[in-house]
Motif scaffolding. Sequence first.
Motif, PDB file in Angstrom:
ATOM      1  N   LEU A   1       0.835  -1.199   0.000  1.00 39.31           N
ATOM      2  CA  LEU A   1       0.000   0.000   0.000  1.00 39.31           C
ATOM      3  C   LEU A   1       0.872   1.251   0.000  1.00 39.31           C
ATOM      4  CD1 LEU A   1      -2.713  -1.260   2.484  1.00 39.31           C
ATOM      5  CD2 LEU A   1      -3.075  -0.642   0.104  1.00 39.31           C
ATOM      6  N   ARG A   2       1.889   1.290   0.855  1.00 42.21           N
ATOM      7  CA  ARG A   2       2.740   2.482   0.946  1.00 42.21           C
ATOM      8  C   ARG A   2       3.525   2.700  -0.338  1.00 42.21           C
ATOM      9  NH1 ARG A   2       4.082   0.152   5.798  1.00 42.21           N
ATOM     10  NH2 ARG A   2       2.628   0.727   7.477  1.00 42.21           N
ATOM     11  N   GLU A   3       3.959   1.607  -0.949  1.00 45.18           N
ATOM     12  CA  GLU A   3       4.640   1.720  -2.244  1.00 45.18           C
ATOM     13  C   GLU A   3       3.773   2.453  -3.254  1.00 45.18           C
ATOM     14  OE1 GLU A   3       5.771  -2.090  -3.864  1.00 45.18           O
ATOM     15  OE2 GLU A   3       6.693  -2.619  -1.933  1.00 45.18           O
ATOM     16  N   ASN A   4       2.473   2.261  -3.126  1.00 39.21           N
ATOM     17  CA  ASN A   4       1.561   2.884  -4.074  1.00 39.21           C
ATOM     18  C   ASN A   4       1.090   4.250  -3.606  1.00 39.21           C
ATOM     19  OD1 ASN A   4       0.763   1.016  -6.468  1.00 39.21           O
ATOM     20  ND2 ASN A   4       1.007  -0.334  -4.712  1.00 39.21           N
ATOM     21  N   GLY A   5       1.716   4.731  -2.538  1.00 39.77           N
ATOM     22  CA  GLY A   5       1.469   6.105  -2.129  1.00 39.77           C
ATOM     23  C   GLY A   5       0.236   6.322  -1.283  1.00 39.77           C
ATOM     24  N   ILE A   6      -0.305   5.276  -0.675  1.00 34.99           N
ATOM     25  CA  ILE A   6      -1.439   5.497   0.222  1.00 34.99           C
ATOM     26  C   ILE A   6      -1.171   4.823   1.568  1.00 34.99           C
ATOM     27  CG2 ILE A   6      -3.084   5.696  -1.669  1.00 34.99           C
ATOM     28  CD1 ILE A   6      -4.118   2.941  -0.951  1.00 34.99           C
ATOM     29  N   ARG A   7      -1.827   5.340   2.595  1.00 33.23           N
ATOM     30  CA  ARG A   7      -1.586   4.856   3.948  1.00 33.23           C
ATOM     31  C   ARG A   7      -2.084   3.425   4.132  1.00 33.23           C
ATOM     32  NH1 ARG A   7      -2.823   9.601   8.305  1.00 33.23           N
ATOM     33  NH2 ARG A   7      -1.237  11.039   7.568  1.00 33.23           N
ATOM     34  N   ALA A   8      -1.369   2.711   4.958  1.00 33.19           N
ATOM     35  CA  ALA A   8      -1.725   1.316   5.209  1.00 33.19           C
ATOM     36  C   ALA A   8      -2.589   1.229   6.463  1.00 33.19           C
ATOM     37  CB  ALA A   8      -0.465   0.487   5.380  1.00 33.19           C
ATOM     38  N   THR A   9      -3.873   1.379   6.293  1.00 36.31           N
ATOM     39  CA  THR A   9      -4.780   1.276   7.436  1.00 36.31           C
ATOM     40  C   THR A   9      -5.286  -0.162   7.550  1.00 36.31           C
ATOM     41  OG1 THR A   9      -6.768   1.756   6.160  1.00 36.31           O
ATOM     42  CG2 THR A   9      -5.528   3.631   7.008  1.00 36.31           C
ATOM     43  N   LYS A  10      -5.847  -0.465   8.716  1.00 39.03           N
ATOM     44  CA  LYS A  10      -6.357  -1.815   8.960  1.00 39.03           C
ATOM     45  C   LYS A  10      -7.328  -2.247   7.877  1.00 39.03           C
ATOM     46  CE  LYS A  10      -6.436  -2.913  13.877  1.00 39.03           C
ATOM     47  NZ  LYS A  10      -7.256  -2.790  15.107  1.00 39.03           N
TER      48      LYS A  10
END
Lengths: 140, 140
Positions: free
Chosen positions: A13-22
């Motif tokens: 998720l972070r690689e794709n530029g968005i936060r990794a939420t539950k």
Amino acid sequence: MTEGKEKRISGLLRENGIRATKGRVEVLELFLKAGRPLAQMQIMDMLGTKLDRASVYRILNAFAEAGIIHMAYVDGRHRVYELPDKCSGRNCHPHFSCRNCGMTACLEGFKISFKGALGKGFVAERQKVLIEGLCPNCRE
Amino acid sequence: MTEGKEKRISGLLRENGIRATKGRVEVLELFLKAGRPLAQMQIMDMLGTKLDRASVYRILNAFAEAGIIHMAYVDGRHRVYELPDKCSGRNCHPHFSCRNCGMTACLEGFKISFKGALGKGFVAERQKVLIEGLCPNCRE
DNA sequence: TCATTTATGCGACATTATTGCAATAACGAA
DNA sequence: TTCGTTATTGCAATAATGTCGCATAAATGA
């Protein structure tokens, strides 16, 4: 879900530029596990009450915007999403949808050329192919 | 609409086993005139307040059930219908939809074979092909 | 850990489509 | 043509899918 798996998905998720939420990790996990196209309703069914309806819609939109998933096709009123790992930008592979049980599947090894299909002046950007019929289980 | 035309369309409806009401004649007339796929909204726009929204939906469903029209594809949230005269039962021709102005068109002379696309045990009944892009007017 | 930014849950709302029901129109028979 | 039966329409209410604003909660970077 194991801790290692969760970390791997968070990284994705972070690689794709968005936060990794539950919630996002859970939804992406579903897509990775499913290996087939999923609609919002199916995701809600699988998650139970873990996530709000609006959140699932927002997660799907966020994923689609980030390129993590894309809309494969529309089935009745349902938008069906999938991981894009089997599609190039312009040339999405076809999908199968069972008219009896609603089961969906990706059809690989089946390319369609739409060269010469359009008249003069038309620009083709994407193709969507959906084949409807019966899956092996519903085939009496 | 001339009297002769109206009679011809009424006959078409009765041949297909449904009553020829004013509203149905008008809607079928639109499909015959248009020569392209139509969605409920476009029909409402063309008819103004002549018909109730619910009636248009019921007319479209009645036509589809009677085989007078069939659903060509889904565009966003809109179900787009058309006369089936260019389609055989299993093999519907593809459609084009402009992502800018929403204009739709039938693509003829472009056949797709889905032989070998499905795995063992699957039965293909219909195919829906939609090509999205830009029409000549919206191109740049 | 703290401050900042972003996402979530909730309720309200928008849009598309369907349903129930009373009134009306279409059709076949007399 | 007129009448009675049956299907269709218009209207209002409801369902289903999706979006939005806002306060709260969580994720990230310093």
